[in-house]
Design a protein around this motif. Structure first.
Motif: not given
Length: 69
Positions: A1-18, A48-56
């Protein structure tokens, strides 16, 4: 689930800036789009901080020295 959220967030910022750089967007709207894109960047960073905390979690929980500066 976390990976799908990251994939969703990346285009959002780029698209808005474009969108903010198009000719049909006025300065006020461009500023707003850029601000929202920055908010998305912050959300992605925090995720990414939450993911890192979960992994470690096990490592950091069992060895308190691993989290002290």
């Amino acid at each position: 689930m976390a990976q799908s959220v990251v994939g969703w967030l990346q285009p959002a910022g780029r698209d808005l800036r474009e969108r903010a750089t198009t000719d049909d967007v006025d300065a006020e709207r461009a500023h707003e789009l850029t601000r929202v894109a920055s908010d998305w960047d912050l959300a992605r960073y925090r995720l990414s901080l939450v993911q890192d905390a979960m992994e470690h979690y096990d490592t950091w929980g069992s060895d308190p020295a691993s989290i002290t500066p």
